[in-house]
Design a protein around this motif. Structure first.
Motif, PDB file in Angstrom:
ATOM      1  N   LYS A  12      -8.838  -4.593  -0.088  1.00 57.55           N
ATOM      2  CA  LYS A  12      -8.406  -5.665   0.807  1.00 57.55           C
ATOM      3  C   LYS A  12      -9.214  -5.649   2.104  1.00 57.55           C
ATOM      4  N   ASN A  13      -9.382  -6.820   2.674  1.00 54.33           N
ATOM      5  CA  ASN A  13     -10.003  -6.939   3.995  1.00 54.33           C
ATOM      6  C   ASN A  13      -8.934  -7.148   5.057  1.00 54.33           C
ATOM      7  N   ILE A  14      -9.151  -6.549   6.204  1.00 54.27           N
ATOM      8  CA  ILE A  14      -8.255  -6.769   7.344  1.00 54.27           C
ATOM      9  C   ILE A  14      -9.099  -7.268   8.502  1.00 54.27           C
TER      10      ILE A  14
ATOM     11  N   ARG B 155     -11.950  -6.223  -5.230  1.00 56.27           N
ATOM     12  CA  ARG B 155     -12.429  -5.392  -4.118  1.00 56.27           C
ATOM     13  C   ARG B 155     -11.217  -4.892  -3.338  1.00 56.27           C
TER      14      ARG B 155
ATOM     15  N   THR C 218       0.854  -1.190   0.000  1.00 56.86           N
ATOM     16  CA  THR C 218       0.000   0.000   0.000  1.00 56.86           C
ATOM     17  C   THR C 218       0.895   1.247   0.000  1.00 56.86           C
TER      18      THR C 218
ATOM     19  N   TYR D 160       0.510  -2.337   5.546  1.00 61.45           N
ATOM     20  CA  TYR D 160       1.528  -2.071   4.516  1.00 61.45           C
ATOM     21  C   TYR D 160       1.384  -2.953   3.288  1.00 61.45           C
ATOM     22  N   PHE D 161       0.773  -4.125   3.477  1.00 60.83           N
ATOM     23  CA  PHE D 161       0.548  -4.997   2.325  1.00 60.83           C
ATOM     24  C   PHE D 161      -0.842  -4.736   1.760  1.00 60.83           C
ATOM     25  N   ASN D 162      -0.917  -4.718   0.460  1.00 59.26           N
ATOM     26  CA  ASN D 162      -2.209  -4.539  -0.194  1.00 59.26           C
ATOM     27  C   ASN D 162      -2.823  -5.914  -0.473  1.00 59.26           C
ATOM     28  N   LEU D 163      -3.104  -6.606   0.611  1.00 59.30           N
ATOM     29  CA  LEU D 163      -3.589  -7.991   0.552  1.00 59.30           C
ATOM     30  C   LEU D 163      -4.620  -8.166   1.650  1.00 59.30           C
ATOM     31  N   ASP D 164      -5.466  -9.196   1.532  1.00 57.59           N
ATOM     32  CA  ASP D 164      -6.272  -9.598   2.691  1.00 57.59           C
ATOM     33  C   ASP D 164      -5.309 -10.003   3.799  1.00 57.59           C
TER      34      ASP D 164
ATOM     35  N   GLY E 274      -9.118 -13.351  -0.213  1.00 60.28           N
ATOM     36  CA  GLY E 274      -8.284 -12.814  -1.283  1.00 60.28           C
ATOM     37  C   GLY E 274      -8.916 -11.542  -1.828  1.00 60.28           C
ATOM     38  N   ALA E 275      -8.082 -10.507  -1.997  1.00 58.10           N
ATOM     39  CA  ALA E 275      -8.609  -9.189  -2.396  1.00 58.10           C
ATOM     40  C   ALA E 275      -8.807  -9.133  -3.895  1.00 58.10           C
TER      41      ALA E 275
ATOM     42  N   LEU F  66     -11.783 -13.106   4.736  1.00 55.85           N
ATOM     43  CA  LEU F  66     -10.476 -13.095   4.065  1.00 55.85           C
ATOM     44  C   LEU F  66     -10.442 -14.193   3.015  1.00 55.85           C
TER      45      LEU F  66
END
Lengths: 183, 253, 355
Positions: free
Chosen positions: C204-206, C202, B14, B61-65, C198-199, C196
């Motif tokens: 990302k989900n946290i 959309r 990100t 910081y990561f652009n991931l789930d 996989g983004a 969760l």
């Protein structure tokens, strides 16, 4: 009907299984039933017992300290449960290994030399079925037919071949009662 | 698919500014992971799990789930995430306190089960977030705020060599140790991270990349001195190398 | 549908399977081990996820992971294991993901024993882990109820995105009785835009339980409390037995509640006007209804398999407006109906009772 039956013996004597046969048979006959083991480390070699409730009413407490029927398979069980049988109830004593007799006049005590009979049948592990046969004949809480059907359905696969022997043991137990009744 | 090197931000990162101290190598390692994810084209199927420790906010910081685990439990959480969606890529990012102290059972058993996940293990020989206490990987004699006289192994026990330990498990497919002190070692670390993710994609089992990292703040050194300290002191106790690479992983190269 | 005879632990396991449980993570501990064993067979047969973890700590964190992915997930344990799971449960609640936890309680504290007990009431109903939270706690007294409540637990967990638990005890785990297993349509679950997975296509989900800065965490807590208020408003459940004309009402749940039913029946046969109030949701506790019931009776007798834990909620519900008696057994001792009946008789005619 509201019967609470305690079957008690050493681990390995088949008290729990005899109780299950009784429970399945009761279910077949349309009763409300519960089967409650006393479980624990004592299961290996120590005391193994179960309480079976057969009732026409929904069952509240599955435990009791005044059972209507007791099977005492060994001396400690005799000592523990003989005084607790409800007045008018039944006590079945495995007289092969329990030498004491009941002094109570308010219950029916039936001596069943279960281990001796089982040995005659060639398998000492049948003692539980001999006692169950006596119980069925004397109390009529379930029918012999339901007991045999319950056995058929619940003997584990590896013991299937023992079905005829189990049935024979039930009959021999019933005969003991018949002799007592005939005098 | 290899992109040309440059300073464009990987898609898997990100734009957030990290909270890491100047000279800390977490930033480098984050970037390596993100580059690998971009190169493998797996950003949209990858789920990361952050530890408790300095990298606790890695999910920003990561652009991931991303999930944030309880201290040490990332491998268990990864197991749950991966078992119910085996088609996804799941990795944990863990420091030495998280992985090698409180989470030792979780990492050993995840590896032993051959859990098809990837762990990036950051070993900087100290607890960073709590302010410089002894880690399970703190070197003998090393001064920390909880070993003020230097780590006395007779009192505080010996440092744990994680890569060596995990390599003994039958479920591990790929276990290596790297460091990120200069361009060559950084390139090597990136290759290892890539192979670890590839091993997971190929469903070969558990993969772990241990990376010797620096903590200038808590070591009381300048960033450059800290990198030298990694090379001089850590790499001798924790030798770089490939501790377990099963044949199927070798053939991925 | 015909009734079949099942053991408690197995009945709960089968109920979970029928409720669409997609993943089970657990660790062996008596007296719930048959539940894990049953799952190890059936879940694998059905192509679902079963995993025996290396500890209860790991099991609950595997549950956490699977829940983050949006799976219907469950674990089961017994008291010492439930203690170990508190960390994970606290995280799961704060993260607002759904999960089901079965606690087949045994005697404590410490390693205790494996006999039936209700010693975990405080731990289960008052939070258990760190932070401000409660989990939903359902207390079955019979196996049929255990089945029905297990299925309900999954739906409540989904509905409130929280942890729903079954508070059972060794007796419910081990007893066999006839049950009816409902055929269930595949569960209709709420949308899970938070999962969760996989983004893809959309943002990302946290999923985290870390909220740095006072105001941020306060906001989360306020939301959690709002959910708890909803649960309290919507989900209170209880059973009542022979309350008509009752002067002495026994308050008991689970196995104790079942025993108490026989006690009340026997008391009535002896002409003592007794009744039973049996909470089914221990959280949310039926404070209001119990208060209502207490208005028309003389005495309450709280009966538990512990030193008096629900007792505190009963006192809270009634503000101690009437005499509240307590009878409890600890350490895995289960009293017979006769022992409890003796307590009722003491209350009914105190001059005959021993002091």
């Amino acid at each position: 009907m509201h019967e609470q039956i305690i079957i008690s013996g050493f681990g390995g004597q088949g008290a729990l299984f005899a109780g299950q046969v009784l429970t399945y048979a009761g279910l077949k006959e349309g009763r409300n039933v519960t089967w409650l083991p006393s479980y624990g480390p004592e299961m290996r070699g120590g005391t193994a017992r179960c309480t079976v409730t057969l009732s026409d009413e929904p069952i509240g407490s599955p435990i009791t300290d005044s059972p209507t029927v007791v099977i005492a398979m060994n001396p400690p069980s005799m000592e523990m449960f003989e005084p607790r049988v409800k007045a008018g109830g039944f006590l079945f004593v495995n007289s092969s290994i329990v030498s004491t007799d009941s002094t109570r006049k308010d219950i029916t005590t039936i001596q069943v030399p279960a281990n001796d009979i089982a040995e005659e049948l060639g398998n000492e592990r049948m003692a539980n079925m001999v006692l169950l046969g006596a119980l069925i004949r004397a109390t009529g809480v379930i029918s012999m037919k339901s007991a045999i059907a319950a056995l058929e359905e619940n003997l584990p696969e590896r013991r299937r071949h023992l079905l005829p022997l189990n049935e024979e043991a039930l009959r021999r137990g019933a005969e003991v009662v018949e002799k007592v009744v005939r005098g | 698919m290899e992109k040309k090197a440059g300073f464009a931000k990987p898609e898997a990162l990100t734009d957030a500014l990290t909270h890491y101290c100047p000279g800390c190598t977490h930033g480098i390692i984050h970037r390596l992971i993100a580059e690998v994810i971009d190169e493998l084209g797996i950003r949209e199927i990858t789920i990361g799990i952050a530890p408790v420790g300095c990298a606790v906010l890695a999910y920003n910081y990561f652009n991931l789930d991303f999930a944030e685990a309880a201290h040490g439990r990332a491998p268990a959480m990864a197991t749950g995430l991966k078992r119910v969606q085996p088609d996804k890529v799941v990795f944990t990012y863990q420091g030495d306190g998280d992985l090698a102290a409180i989470g030792t059972a979780e990492i050993v058993h995840a590896a032993s089960r051959g859990e098809n996940i990837t762990t990036i293990f950051i070993n900087n020989a100290i607890y960073g977030m709590t302010g410089g206490q002894m880690a399970p990987t703190t070197l003998p004699g090393q001064v920390t705020t909880s070993t003020p006289f230097g780590r006395d192994v007779k009192l505080a026990g010996h440092p744990l060599r994680v890569a060596e330990l995990i390599a003994t498990t039958s479920g591990a497919a790929y276990v290596v140790r790297r460091m990120v002190t200069k361009p060559a070692t950084i390139a090597s670390a990136k290759k290892a991270i890539k192979l670890a993710f590839q091993a997971q994609r190929a469903e070969l089992g558990f993969s772990l990349v241990e990376i010797l990292s620096s903590c200038p703040t808590n070591w009381g050194l300048s960033p450059l001195e800290a990198l030298e300290w990694v090379e001089e002191n850590m790499a001798s106790y924790y030798p770089l190398g490939d501790y377990k690479v099963i044949d199927e992983v070798k053939s991925l190269k | 549908m015909a009734k079949i005879l099942m053991k408690g632990n197995e009945a709960i396991a089968e109920a979970a399977i029928r409720a669409g449980c997609e993943a089970y993570f657990g660790y062996p501990i008596t007296p719930q081990t048959e539940l894990l064993e049953y799952m190890s067979r059936r879940m694998v047969e059905l192509g679902r996820v079963f995993l025996q973890a290396e500890s209860e700590l790991s099991a609950i964190n595997m549950v956490y992971g699977a829940a983050c992915a949006g799976a219907r997930v469950m674990t089961s344990t017994s008291s010492p294991g439930f203690s170990l799971m508190q960390e994970g449960i606290s995280y799961i609640v704060c993260s607002e993901v759904p999960a089901v936890v079965i606690n087949v309680m045994r005697g404590g504290p410490g390693l205790g024993n494996i006999q039936p007990s209700q010693g975990d009431y405080f731990q289960m109903t008052k939070g258990g882990g760190h932070g401000d939270y409660n989990v939903i706690v359902l207390a079955p007294a019979t196996l049929q109820e255990a089945i029905d409540l297990t299925i309900l637990a999954f739906d409540l967990a989904d509905k409130y995105r929280s942890v729903a638990t079954i508070i059972a005890d060794g007796m419910i785990g081990q007893i066999m009785e006839p049950v009816e297993l409902p055929e269930i349509e595949p569960p209709k679950r709420p949308e899970q835009p938070w999962a969760l997975t996989g983004a893809k296509g959309r943002e990302k989900n946290i999923i985290t339980s870390l909220y740095l800065g006072g105001p941020n965490l306060e906001k989360v807590n306020l939301r959690l409390q709002e959910t708890l208020e909803e649960i309290k408003a919507n989900e209170v459940r209880y059973a009542e037995y022979m309350l008509e004309g009752a002067e002495i009402v026994v308050v008991a749940y689970g196995t104790a509640g079942r025993i108490a039913q026989t006690v009340v029946q026997e008391a009535r046969e002896e002409g003592i006007p007794a009744g039973l109030f049996r909470p089914i949701t221990m959280f949310p506790f039926p404070y209001d209804r119990l208060d209502e019931v207490a208005k028309s009776v003389e005495h309450l007798l709280v009966f538990e398999l512990n030193a008096g834990q629900m007792l505190e909620d009963v006192r809270l519900a009634t503000r101690d407006r009437l005499p509240i008696h307590f009878y409890g057994k600890m350490g895995g001792v289960v009293p017979s109906p006769a022992e409890v009946l003796a307590q009722i008789k003491k209350i009914a005619s105190p001059q005959q009772g021993e002091r």
